[in-house]
Design a protein around this motif. Structure first.
Motif, PDB file in Angstrom:
ATOM      1  N   ARG A   1      24.035   1.100   4.104  1.00 18.47           N
ATOM      2  CA  ARG A   1      23.172   0.536   5.136  1.00 18.47           C
ATOM      3  C   ARG A   1      21.918   0.014   4.467  1.00 18.47           C
TER       4      ARG A   1
ATOM      5  N   GLN B   1      19.803  -3.627   8.691  1.00 15.28           N
ATOM      6  CA  GLN B   1      21.179  -4.091   8.850  1.00 15.28           C
ATOM      7  C   GLN B   1      22.083  -2.974   9.352  1.00 15.28           C
ATOM      8  N   GLU B   2      23.246  -3.365   9.824  1.00  9.15           N
ATOM      9  CA  GLU B   2      24.230  -2.397  10.278  1.00  9.15           C
ATOM     10  C   GLU B   2      24.901  -1.741   9.064  1.00  9.15           C
ATOM     11  N   ARG B   3      25.395  -0.542   9.290  1.00  8.57           N
ATOM     12  CA  ARG B   3      26.176   0.110   8.255  1.00  8.57           C
ATOM     13  C   ARG B   3      27.468  -0.665   8.034  1.00  8.57           C
ATOM     14  N   GLU B   4      27.853  -0.817   6.766  1.00  4.27           N
ATOM     15  CA  GLU B   4      29.077  -1.552   6.460  1.00  4.27           C
ATOM     16  C   GLU B   4      29.947  -0.755   5.494  1.00  4.27           C
TER      17      GLU B   4
END
Length: 121
Positions: A39, A43-46
């Motif tokens: 993360r 931003q979003e966790r990817e």
């Protein structure tokens, strides 16, 4: 529930390398699909990479393919992420996770506390 502890994060210059480790305890490590997530700020966790219980099957996000390598040592209850050719955009908190496959999707239910990776330009 499996307990996970990440290590190996730090500050590195662009183009450098780091190896993250994820030590597992509490349940049978070799039963689990394992994954590395990250993360970045704002931003979003990817999902970065995923590995099957035996280690025979792996998946990588396009953004890291060819630069990162996921592996596991079931005898040591440990998973690794070798990161090479690091870029500033790889800067993030990296998390390891343990889960299962439900036939159509993966379910990650055990999470580590995260380790910071910072890549300077």
């Amino acid at each position: 529930q499996v307990q996970l502890v990440e290590s190996g994060g730090g500050l590195v210059q662009a183009g450098g390398s780091l190896r993250l480790s994820c030590a597992a305890s509490g349940r049978t490590f070799s039963d689990y699909y394992m994954g590395w997530f990250r993360r970045a700020p704002g931003q979003e966790r990817e999902l970065v990479a995923r590995i099957s219980p035996s280690g025979g099957s792996t998946y990588y996000a396009d953004s890291v393919k060819g630069r990162f390598t996921i592996s596991r040592d079931n005898a040591k209850n440990t998973m690794y992420l070798q990161m090479s050719s690091l870029k500033p955009e790889d800067t993030a908190v990296y998390y390891c996770a343990a889960g299962s496959y439900g036939g159509t999707k993966y379910y990650f239910t055990g999470w580590g506390q995260g380790t910071q990776v910072t890549v300077s330009s």
